[in-house]
Design an enzyme around this catalytic site. Sequence first.
Site, mmCIF file in Angstrom:
data_model
loop_
_atom_site.group_PDB
_atom_site.id
_atom_site.type_symbol
_atom_site.label_atom_id
_atom_site.label_comp_id
_atom_site.label_asym_id
_atom_site.label_seq_id
_atom_site.Cartn_x
_atom_site.Cartn_y
_atom_site.Cartn_z
ATOM 1 N N HIS A 136 6.302 -10.255 5.219
ATOM 2 C CA HIS A 136 5.741 -11.058 4.121
ATOM 3 C C HIS A 136 4.246 -10.702 4.026
ATOM 4 O O HIS A 136 3.623 -10.351 5.035
ATOM 5 C CB HIS A 136 5.915 -12.531 4.502
ATOM 6 C CG HIS A 136 5.533 -13.515 3.444
ATOM 7 N ND1 HIS A 136 4.222 -13.868 3.188
ATOM 8 C CD2 HIS A 136 6.283 -14.253 2.596
ATOM 9 C CE1 HIS A 136 4.197 -14.782 2.231
ATOM 10 N NE2 HIS A 136 5.431 -15.031 1.847
ATOM 11 N N ASP A 213 5.665 -13.887 13.544
ATOM 12 C CA ASP A 213 5.720 -14.715 12.342
ATOM 13 C C ASP A 213 7.115 -15.348 12.318
ATOM 14 O O ASP A 213 8.111 -14.678 12.008
ATOM 15 C CB ASP A 213 5.483 -13.834 11.110
ATOM 16 C CG ASP A 213 5.704 -14.606 9.816
ATOM 17 O OD1 ASP A 213 6.061 -15.800 9.880
ATOM 18 O OD2 ASP A 213 5.532 -13.990 8.742
ATOM 19 N N GLN A 216 10.441 -17.780 9.012
ATOM 20 C CA GLN A 216 11.852 -17.790 8.576
ATOM 21 C C GLN A 216 12.828 -17.957 9.730
ATOM 22 O O GLN A 216 14.036 -17.957 9.497
ATOM 23 C CB GLN A 216 12.185 -16.491 7.817
ATOM 24 C CG GLN A 216 11.461 -16.323 6.501
ATOM 25 C CD GLN A 216 11.875 -17.333 5.440
ATOM 26 O OE1 GLN A 216 12.863 -18.047 5.577
ATOM 27 N NE2 GLN A 216 11.105 -17.404 4.376
ATOM 28 N N LYS A 239 9.229 -25.219 5.404
ATOM 29 C CA LYS A 239 10.475 -24.435 5.412
ATOM 30 C C LYS A 239 11.489 -25.005 6.399
ATOM 31 O O LYS A 239 12.618 -24.542 6.466
ATOM 32 C CB LYS A 239 10.178 -22.975 5.764
ATOM 33 C CG LYS A 239 9.372 -22.241 4.692
ATOM 34 C CD LYS A 239 9.253 -20.787 5.030
ATOM 35 C CE LYS A 239 8.153 -20.086 4.253
ATOM 36 N NZ LYS A 239 8.504 -19.866 2.851
ATOM 37 N N CYS A 379 6.981 -11.983 -2.138
ATOM 38 C CA CYS A 379 5.742 -11.752 -1.373
ATOM 39 C C CYS A 379 5.970 -10.698 -0.298
ATOM 40 O O CYS A 379 5.451 -10.801 0.820
ATOM 41 C CB CYS A 379 5.216 -13.039 -0.740
ATOM 42 S SG CYS A 379 4.759 -14.270 -1.936
HETATM 43 N N1 PLP Z 1 6.102 -15.283 6.670
HETATM 44 C C1 PLP Z 1 7.317 -15.244 6.144
HETATM 45 C C2 PLP Z 1 8.358 -14.365 6.762
HETATM 46 C C3 PLP Z 1 7.616 -16.015 5.028
HETATM 47 O O1 PLP Z 1 8.828 -15.979 4.497
HETATM 48 C C4 PLP Z 1 6.599 -16.833 4.466
HETATM 49 C C5 PLP Z 1 6.867 -17.621 3.259
HETATM 50 O O2 PLP Z 1 7.787 -17.367 2.523
HETATM 51 C C6 PLP Z 1 5.362 -16.834 5.073
HETATM 52 C C7 PLP Z 1 5.127 -16.052 6.171
HETATM 53 C C8 PLP Z 1 4.254 -17.670 4.542
HETATM 54 O O3 PLP Z 1 4.594 -19.002 4.615
HETATM 55 P P1 PLP Z 1 3.628 -20.094 3.962
HETATM 56 O O4 PLP Z 1 3.581 -19.773 2.494
HETATM 57 O O5 PLP Z 1 4.291 -21.372 4.257
HETATM 58 O O6 PLP Z 1 2.317 -19.929 4.631
#
Ligand code: PLP
Length: 421
Positions: A136, A213, A216, A239, A379
């Site tokens: 992401h 990270d 997900q 999430k 994203c």
């Molecule tokens: N990392 C991953 C794999 C994601 O799917 C997302 C959001 O979709 C994020 C980071 C960023 O999350 P947030 O927008 O809640 O900061």
Amino acid sequence: MAIEPAARPVTEGAFSGTALRDDFPIFDTPTGSGMRLVYLDAAASAPKPRSVIEAVSDAYSHHYANVHRGIYELSEDATARFEGARRKVARFIGAPSEREIVFVRNATEAINLVAYSWGRANLRAGDRVVTTQLEHHANIVPWQQLTREVGATLDYVAITDDGRLDLDDLRTKLAAHPKLLAVAHVSNALGTINPLSEIVELGHEAGALVLIDAAQSAPHMPIDVASLGCDFLALSGHKMLGPSGIGALWGRRELLDAMPPFLTGGSMIIRVTLEGAEWNEVPYKFEAGTPAIVEAIGLGAAIDYLEELGMENVRAHERYLFERAWQTLGEIPGVRRLGPDDPDLHAGVISFLLDGIHPHDIATVFDSHGIAVRAGHHCAQPVMLRYDIPATTRASFYVYNDLDDIEALGKAVVATQMLFA
Ligand code: PLP
């Protein structure tokens, strides 16, 4: 909670998603199309169970004051509830101590905190950071900014045709001895579950710290940072059935202790004079200003809900739905599914393409069937570049989904194809 595993037939894996829908008021709200809401966009943000909404309302109604400062009962009560939520997050991810949990707004802020604080204190010109093409943007852009600023190099691990990380390429990138390896546990764009234990081991053998990270994965499967052995982990509350505006960074205590603050101001100090300031201890050193008090309490309630289901059961439920959905989509001509075939390597996220139909059109038709999916680059534009596609349609599953939802997905795909034929 509407779950009685022993009494209920196992229809969708470990528990009945149909029954759990009663816990989520969003499913009581009629859709514009008048059809039942089929929510297949948990990967973007998850609906909230009644228990979370009530915990938020109760905190505002009966337990609200600022935390860590008031010498009065209400403030002490709010502080105890806020710190209780920190303990729940620590337990949920297997952190040795709640002192290692820093409350932030979301996974993006957690990763930025590491990039600004650890990164700017430890990276020099000529150093290297490794991330992957699967990430992401939240786990790419902070490292681009950091490495540009200090004159370091950013390397990307390649992905295979079926959406897995290329571990040979990871070994090659690690051979240059980067200081940090930043990698997603689960890809939001492809659903790939990365082999974390192996990745963490390879990263450490090369001398790198490893940041995970978990945006997900934390909502969908058991996580145990102690046994994983990683160094940092980022997650987002919204999430995982919690409120928006709250997330967490976990970091190993000695790393957090050594890191300079990220934001500065109130709460993160123990003493301020006209000459300077002395930092508070972790995690408060990283929590400048009034935190998201009620959101943290709501996240604690979301964790209670997930723990009552059991994270092994959550994963089993989604694995089951994934298998059924993967098969359903695979049987429809003109559907291209992305990501690994193997249900052990694929979370409850399916990105797909329909020949000749743009994902935005697909999502619009789906909406008229009451089905919420995400269409776009998610994203994760480097993933789209890898497969030379502008966008995908993404269906993502959670605890409240069931086989009826998978059937609705299949029918909507066929209806969309007929509409554009
Ligand atoms: N990392 C991953 C794999 C994601 O799917 C997302 C959001 O979709 C994020 C980071 C960023 O999350 P947030 O927008 O809640 O900061």
